[in-house]
Write a protein that holds these residues in place. Structure first.
Motif, PDB file in Angstrom:
ATOM      1  N   THR A   1       8.738 -19.122 -49.447  1.00  0.00           N
ATOM      2  CA  THR A   1       8.604 -19.780 -48.143  1.00  0.00           C
ATOM      3  C   THR A   1       7.539 -19.037 -47.342  1.00  0.00           C
ATOM      4  O   THR A   1       7.616 -17.815 -47.209  1.00  0.00           O
ATOM      5  CB  THR A   1       9.908 -19.635 -47.342  1.00  0.00           C
ATOM      6  N   VAL A   2       6.579 -19.785 -46.805  1.00  0.00           N
ATOM      7  CA  VAL A   2       5.484 -19.127 -46.095  1.00  0.00           C
ATOM      8  C   VAL A   2       5.720 -19.168 -44.585  1.00  0.00           C
ATOM      9  O   VAL A   2       5.994 -20.229 -44.018  1.00  0.00           O
ATOM     10  CB  VAL A   2       4.148 -19.815 -46.432  1.00  0.00           C
ATOM     11  N   VAL A   3       5.640 -18.001 -43.959  1.00  0.00           N
ATOM     12  CA  VAL A   3       5.762 -17.920 -42.503  1.00  0.00           C
ATOM     13  C   VAL A   3       4.449 -17.346 -41.969  1.00  0.00           C
ATOM     14  O   VAL A   3       3.920 -16.386 -42.536  1.00  0.00           O
ATOM     15  CB  VAL A   3       6.936 -16.991 -42.106  1.00  0.00           C
ATOM     16  N   LEU A   4       3.929 -17.967 -40.896  1.00  0.00           N
ATOM     17  CA  LEU A   4       2.720 -17.422 -40.276  1.00  0.00           C
ATOM     18  C   LEU A   4       3.130 -16.661 -39.019  1.00  0.00           C
ATOM     19  O   LEU A   4       3.788 -17.216 -38.132  1.00  0.00           O
ATOM     20  CB  LEU A   4       1.749 -18.550 -39.925  1.00  0.00           C
TER      21      LEU A   4
ATOM     22  N   SER B   1       6.524 -22.879 -43.187  1.00  0.00           N
ATOM     23  CA  SER B   1       7.882 -23.218 -42.763  1.00  0.00           C
ATOM     24  C   SER B   1       8.130 -22.805 -41.315  1.00  0.00           C
ATOM     25  O   SER B   1       8.962 -23.390 -40.640  1.00  0.00           O
ATOM     26  CB  SER B   1       8.898 -22.562 -43.686  1.00  0.00           C
ATOM     27  N   GLU B   2       7.426 -21.790 -40.859  1.00  0.00           N
ATOM     28  CA  GLU B   2       7.667 -21.331 -39.505  1.00  0.00           C
ATOM     29  C   GLU B   2       6.432 -20.616 -38.988  1.00  0.00           C
ATOM     30  O   GLU B   2       5.716 -19.956 -39.753  1.00  0.00           O
ATOM     31  CB  GLU B   2       8.866 -20.358 -39.502  1.00  0.00           C
ATOM     32  N   VAL B   3       6.186 -20.747 -37.662  1.00  0.00           N
ATOM     33  CA  VAL B   3       5.162 -19.924 -37.016  1.00  0.00           C
ATOM     34  C   VAL B   3       5.880 -19.143 -35.927  1.00  0.00           C
ATOM     35  O   VAL B   3       6.658 -19.717 -35.156  1.00  0.00           O
ATOM     36  CB  VAL B   3       4.036 -20.782 -36.410  1.00  0.00           C
ATOM     37  N   ARG B   4       5.698 -17.814 -35.896  1.00  0.00           N
ATOM     38  CA  ARG B   4       6.399 -17.020 -34.891  1.00  0.00           C
ATOM     39  C   ARG B   4       5.555 -15.796 -34.524  1.00  0.00           C
ATOM     40  O   ARG B   4       4.536 -15.506 -35.165  1.00  0.00           O
ATOM     41  CB  ARG B   4       7.769 -16.593 -35.412  1.00  0.00           C
ATOM     42  N   PHE B   5       5.988 -15.095 -33.496  1.00  0.00           N
ATOM     43  CA  PHE B   5       5.278 -13.880 -33.109  1.00  0.00           C
ATOM     44  C   PHE B   5       5.700 -12.731 -34.012  1.00  0.00           C
ATOM     45  O   PHE B   5       6.785 -12.739 -34.594  1.00  0.00           O
ATOM     46  CB  PHE B   5       5.561 -13.545 -31.648  1.00  0.00           C
ATOM     47  N   THR B   6       4.824 -11.755 -34.079  1.00  0.00           N
ATOM     48  CA  THR B   6       5.071 -10.660 -35.009  1.00  0.00           C
ATOM     49  C   THR B   6       5.193  -9.325 -34.295  1.00  0.00           C
ATOM     50  O   THR B   6       4.662  -9.155 -33.200  1.00  0.00           O
ATOM     51  CB  THR B   6       3.922 -10.561 -36.034  1.00  0.00           C
TER      52      THR B   6
ATOM     53  N   PRO C   1       3.439 -20.926 -30.697  1.00  0.00           N
ATOM     54  CA  PRO C   1       3.891 -21.043 -32.092  1.00  0.00           C
ATOM     55  C   PRO C   1       4.165 -22.483 -32.524  1.00  0.00           C
ATOM     56  O   PRO C   1       3.702 -22.904 -33.597  1.00  0.00           O
ATOM     57  CB  PRO C   1       5.171 -20.198 -32.120  1.00  0.00           C
ATOM     58  N   ASP C   2       4.869 -23.240 -31.696  1.00  0.00           N
ATOM     59  CA  ASP C   2       5.171 -24.624 -32.084  1.00  0.00           C
ATOM     60  C   ASP C   2       3.904 -25.455 -32.216  1.00  0.00           C
ATOM     61  O   ASP C   2       3.779 -26.290 -33.117  1.00  0.00           O
ATOM     62  CB  ASP C   2       6.113 -25.271 -31.062  1.00  0.00           C
ATOM     63  N   ALA C   3       2.983 -25.193 -31.291  1.00  0.00           N
ATOM     64  CA  ALA C   3       1.729 -25.949 -31.337  1.00  0.00           C
ATOM     65  C   ALA C   3       0.953 -25.620 -32.615  1.00  0.00           C
ATOM     66  O   ALA C   3       0.409 -26.518 -33.271  1.00  0.00           O
ATOM     67  CB  ALA C   3       0.876 -25.626 -30.109  1.00  0.00           C
ATOM     68  N   VAL C   4       0.935 -24.356 -32.984  1.00  0.00           N
ATOM     69  CA  VAL C   4       0.232 -23.971 -34.219  1.00  0.00           C
ATOM     70  C   VAL C   4       0.919 -24.625 -35.412  1.00  0.00           C
ATOM     71  O   VAL C   4       0.285 -25.163 -36.310  1.00  0.00           O
ATOM     72  CB  VAL C   4       0.193 -22.431 -34.381  1.00  0.00           C
ATOM     73  N   LYS C   5       2.243 -24.608 -35.372  1.00  0.00           N
ATOM     74  CA  LYS C   5       2.980 -25.193 -36.498  1.00  0.00           C
ATOM     75  C   LYS C   5       2.640 -26.682 -36.656  1.00  0.00           C
ATOM     76  O   LYS C   5       2.389 -27.145 -37.775  1.00  0.00           O
ATOM     77  CB  LYS C   5       4.480 -25.004 -36.312  1.00  0.00           C
ATOM     78  N   SER C   6       2.622 -27.411 -35.558  1.00  0.00           N
ATOM     79  CA  SER C   6       2.275 -28.834 -35.666  1.00  0.00           C
ATOM     80  C   SER C   6       0.847 -29.006 -36.165  1.00  0.00           C
ATOM     81  O   SER C   6       0.571 -29.897 -36.968  1.00  0.00           O
ATOM     82  CB  SER C   6       2.383 -29.562 -34.322  1.00  0.00           C
ATOM     83  N   ALA C   7      -0.046 -28.133 -35.702  1.00  0.00           N
ATOM     84  CA  ALA C   7      -1.446 -28.254 -36.134  1.00  0.00           C
ATOM     85  C   ALA C   7      -1.580 -28.013 -37.633  1.00  0.00           C
ATOM     86  O   ALA C   7      -2.484 -28.527 -38.276  1.00  0.00           O
ATOM     87  CB  ALA C   7      -2.320 -27.260 -35.371  1.00  0.00           C
ATOM     88  N   LEU C   8      -0.645 -27.239 -38.199  1.00  0.00           N
ATOM     89  CA  LEU C   8      -0.734 -26.917 -39.627  1.00  0.00           C
ATOM     90  C   LEU C   8       0.130 -27.840 -40.488  1.00  0.00           C
ATOM     91  O   LEU C   8       0.248 -27.631 -41.694  1.00  0.00           O
ATOM     92  CB  LEU C   8      -0.315 -25.453 -39.860  1.00  0.00           C
TER      93      LEU C   8
END
Ligand code: ADP
Length: 634
Positions: A573-576, A532-537, A517-524
Motif C-alpha cells: 500500500t502506497v502512502v504519500l 491509498s493515503e496522503v498525510r503529513f510526515t 492532503p485531501d486535495a493532493v489525494k484527489s489530484a492523484l
C-alpha cells in the motif's frame, strides 16, 4: 580398443573441464587420489546399504575393500573397489554425457578467478571436489583413463576409456569382478620438478593416502615388496571412523581432513562440534562449521540439510533433512546412532519421533557454539557471518523457539557503522531518546543511505539498521522486539520520532495546510500507482515528500523479487507523506486555490520525485518527463 567399442563425445562443458585438467600444471595434483578413493568409498557405502534389502547383491563376497595396484614400468596406477559398480547407462551418464551439476559453476568459478590465463597456484584442486567434478581430476596425472565396472547383481560389465581429448569409448567387458577398476596411464614424470611425485611408488601412495584418506571406513590395500621377491598386502589407512573416537583425542588436522572428505571442500573447518549423547537414545554427533560458503548454498534445489545419518557406522543417508533445520544447511557432519533400525528409510524417518529431540539438541549446540565464537573471537565470527549470515538469519524467521537466540548472534550494519554489530551492541549505544530500533530494507547500502525517510531520525542522532539481505525484513518483522526494544520499519506505518515540543511545532504548521492532503489525494486519483493515503510526515527534514508503505506490507523490492520467483504477493500500500515545514509544500498550498491544472500537475511531479527518491520506478516515465519539461519552460 575392442571391435564393438562405441565412440561418444563428451558434453561440451565436460570437454572444457577436461582440457583444464589436462593442461593443468598445478601443485597438489595428488588430490586426484583422494577423489577416486572417495568415489570408491561412496560406491562401497551404496552397496552396503543396498545389500540390507538385497543381500544377493553381495554375490557371496562380503569383502568391501579399496585396492591400489601399480606397475612402475608400464606407469599405471589402478584404483579398485568392490562396491556397487555402474551399469552401462550409469557409466554414460556419470562419466561423460550428462552435464554434472557442478561442472558449469565450476567453470564459471575458474574463469572468474582466473582472468584469462592462469589460475592462482593450487586453486584448481581446491575447486575440484567442491563442485562434484572429482573423477575428472584423474586427468591431471593421467593421459589415458580406463574404467572397468560391473554393477552388483548383473552379469555384463562395461569398459570406458578416454584420453580426455573430447571423446570416450564404451564397450561391453566380460569377466569383471563386482565393482569398479579405474586404471590411470600416468603421464611421464615432470622433468622440471626437483622431486616429482611418482604415483607408482609405495612411499608416495602411503603418504598421500595417510594425508587425505586415513579415516576412510574401508581398507585401502596395497601390495608391497618386503624383502627380495617377498610380497605382502598392507592396509594404508587406519580406518577408524573418527567420530567413534573420544572427542578429546581427535586432533585438529584429523578433523580438517575428515571435514574435507565429507564436504569435498578444501577450507578449514571453523569449529568442530563432537559429542556423544547418552540416555534412552544414544548417538554420536560430529558437526563442522565451514569457513567458506559452498557455491550451491543458495540454490533452491540443493539439499536442505548436510548432515549424514549413520546407523551403527553404516551410512543410511548422506543428507538427512530431519537432523538440522534448513537455516543451518551450511553445517556439515554426521550423526551415528545404534538405536535406530538399520532398515530405516526416508519415509519412515519422517515419522521417527526419535529424531526430533536430536534435531533440537544439534540445533542448540550449533547456536551455542556460534555465540561462544562471537564472544571469544570476534574477527573470526565476522568472517563467518559474512559467508553464512544470510542463511543463519533465516533462523530468526523460521525458528519459533530459538528466534531470540539466533537474533543474538546476527550482525547488522547501521547508518552509523558499516561494520556489522549485534543487536545488543547497537541497543547499548542508542541515544537515550531513541525508544525504538528502526530499520529500512533495500537493495544496497548506498541506496538506503540516501532515503529521505531517514532524514529526521538521522538529524536527531538516531541509529537505523540498513538491511540489504532479502531475508532481513522477514526476519526482523517476525522478531518484533529485542531486549525490550521494539523493532520498527522506518518507512512503514506511522512512527513516533518527536518530542512534545517538536510535535507541537509541526502541528502548528500543519494547521495552516489542513486541506492540502485531501486535495493532493484527489489530484492523484488517476495515477497508475494507486495512492491509498496522503498525510503529513514527521520523518522528513530536507525533502518535501516521501513514499512510505503500509505497516505490515513487504517492501516493493521484495515484492518484485518474490514475483520473479513466481510467488503470489500483493502490492504494498502506497502512502504519500508531505513535509509541512518544506517551502515546496507551502507553495503547493498557495497553488491549490489559484490554479487547478497547475496544482494537479505539481502533485504528480511531487509524487513522481518521491518515488524516484525511494528508488522506485515510475509507472509512466514519459508523462513525468513531459511535466518536468513544461515546468522547466516556466
Ligand atoms: P561426484 O563424486 O562428486 O558425484 P564424480 O565426477 O567424481 O562426481 O563422479 C561422478 C559419478 O560417477 C558419481 O556420483 C558416481 O555416481 C559415479 N562413480 C564415480 N566413481 C565411481 C565408483 N568407483 N563406483 C561407482 N560409481 C562411481
Amino acid at each position: 580398443m575392442g571391435e564393438h567399442a562405441e565412440t561418444h563425445e563428451f558434453q561440451a562443458e565436460t570437454r572444457e573441464l577436461l582440457r583444464l585438467m589436462i593442461h593443468s600444471l598445478y601443485k597438489n595434483r595428488e588430490i586426484f587420489l583422494r577423489e577416486l578413493i572417495s568415489n570408491a568409498s561412496d560406491a562401497l557405502d551404496k552397496l552396503r546399504f543396498a545389500a540390507l534389502t538385497k543381500p544377493q547383491w553381495m554375490e557371496g563376497d562380503e569383502r568391501l575393500v579399496i585396492r591400489l595396484e601399480r606397475d612402475a614400468s608400464a606407469r599405471t596406477l589402478t584404483v579398485i573397489d568392490t562396491g556397487i559398480g555402474m551399469d552401462r547407462d550409469e557409466v554414460v551418464a556419470n562419466l561423460g554425457t550428462i552435464a554434472r551439476s557442478g561442472t558449469r559453476s565450476f567453470l564459471e568459478h575458474v574463469h572468474s578467478t582466473k582472468s584469462g590465463e592462469t589460475a592462482p597456484e593450487g586453486a584448481l584442486p581446491e575447486l575440484i571436489g567442491q563442485f562434484g567434478v572429482g573423477f575428472y581430476s584423474a586427468f591431471m596425472v593421467a593421459d589415458e583413463v580406463v574404467v572397468e565396472t560391473r554393477k552388483a547383481g548383473e552379469v555384463a560389465g562395461v569398459r570406458w576409456r578416454s584420453k580426455g581429448d573430447g571423446t570416450f569409448t564404451i564397450e561391453a567387458a566380460g569377466g569383471l569382478a563386482r565393482g569398479t577398476r579405474i586404471t590411470l596411464h600416468l603421464k611421464p614424470l615432470p622433468e622440471d620438478e626437483d622431486d616429482p611425485q611418482d604415483f607408482t611408488q609405495e612411499w608416495t601412495l602411503r603418504s598421500v593416502v595417510k594425508r587425505h584418506s586415513d579415516f576412510i571406513a574401508y581398507p585401502i590395500e596395497l601390495e608391497v615388496e618386503r624383502k627380495e621377491g617377498e610380497r605382502e598386502v598392507v592396509t594404508l589407512n587406519s580406518m577408524k571412523p573418527l567420530w567413534t573416537r573420544p572427542p578429546a583425542e581427535v586432533k585438529a588436522e584429523e578433523h580438517t581432513e575428515f571435514y574435507r572428505h565429507l564436504s569435498h571442500a578444501m577450507d578449514e573447518p571453523l569449529e568442530s562440534i563432537h559429542f556423544r549423547a547418552e540416555g534412552t537414545f544414544e548417538y554420536t554427533a560430529l558437526m563442522y562449521l565451514p569457513t567458506k560458503r559452498a557455491p550451491t548454498l543458495f540454490e533452491p534445489e540443493k539439499p536442505r540439510s548436510r548432515l549424514a545419518l549413520y546407523v551403527k557406522r553404516v551410512l543410511i543417508m548422506s543428507e538427512c533433512e530431519e537432523l538440522l533445520p534448513p537455516w543451518l544447511r551450511f553445517v556439515r557432519g554426521l550423526v551415528d546412532s545404534a538405536d535406530l533400525p538399520l532398515n530405516v528409510s526416508r519415509e519412515t524417518l519422517q515419522h521417527a519421533r526419535q529424531l526430533k529431540p536430536i534435531r533440537n539438541r544439534l540445533t542448540k549446540r550449533v547456536v551455542e557454539s556460534l555465540a561462544k565464537l562471537l564472544e571469544n573471537d570476534r574477527a573470526k565470527y565476522v568472517d563467518f557471518f559474512a559467508e553464512f549470515g544470510a542463511t543463519l538469519k533465516e533462523g530468526i524467521y523460521a525458528d519459533d523457539d530459538l528466534r531470540q537466540d539466533v537474533a543474538k548472534i546476527c550482525l547488522f550494519a547501521t547508518t552509523k557503522d558499516k561494520t556489522p554489530a549485534s543487536l545488543h551492541e547497537i541497543i547499548e549505544r542508542l541515544p537515550v531518546k531513541q525508544r525504538e530500533l528502526y530499520y529500512v530494507s533495500g537493495e544496497t547500502r548506498a541506496a538506503l543511505e540516501r532515503l529521505p525517510v531517514l532524514e529526521a531520525a538521522t538529524k536527531k542522532g538516531f541509529e537505523v539498521l540498513l538491511l540489504v539481505d532479502a531475508v532481513d525484513e522477514f526476519a526482523l518483522s517476525r522478531l518484533e522486539s529485542f531486549e525490550g526494544k521494539p523493532l520498527r520499519p522506518l518507512d512503514k506505518g506511522t512512527i513516533e520520532l518527536e518530542d512534545d515540543a517538536e510535535k507541537k511545532e509541526r502541528e502548528e504548521k500543519e494547521s495552516e495546510l489542513k486541506e492540502l492532503p485531501d486535495a493532493v489525494k484527489s489530484a492523484l486519483a488517476a495515477q497508475p500507482t494507486p495512492v491509498s493515503e496522503v498525510r503529513f510526515t514527521n520523518r522528513l527534514d530536507a525533502s518535501p515528500a516521501a513514499v512510505v508503505y503500509g505497516e505490515h506490507d513487504l517492501s516493493p523490492h521484495l515484492v518484485r523479487r518474490m514475483r520473479e520467483a513466481h510467488q503470489d504477493v500483493p502490492d504494498a500500500t502506497v502512502v504519500l507523506e508531505l513535509n509541512p515545514r518544506h517551502a515546496l509544500i507551502q507553495a503547493l498550498e498557495q497553488r491549490r486555490g489559484a490554479d487547478a491544472t497547475g496544482f494537479a500537475e505539481a502533485c504528480e511531479l511531487l509524487f513522481g520525485q518521491a518515488l524516484l527518491a525511494r528508488g522506485e520506478p515510475l509507472a509512466d516515465p514519459s508523462r513525468f518527463n513531459e511535466l518536468l519539461v513544461k515546468l522547466m519552460l516556466k
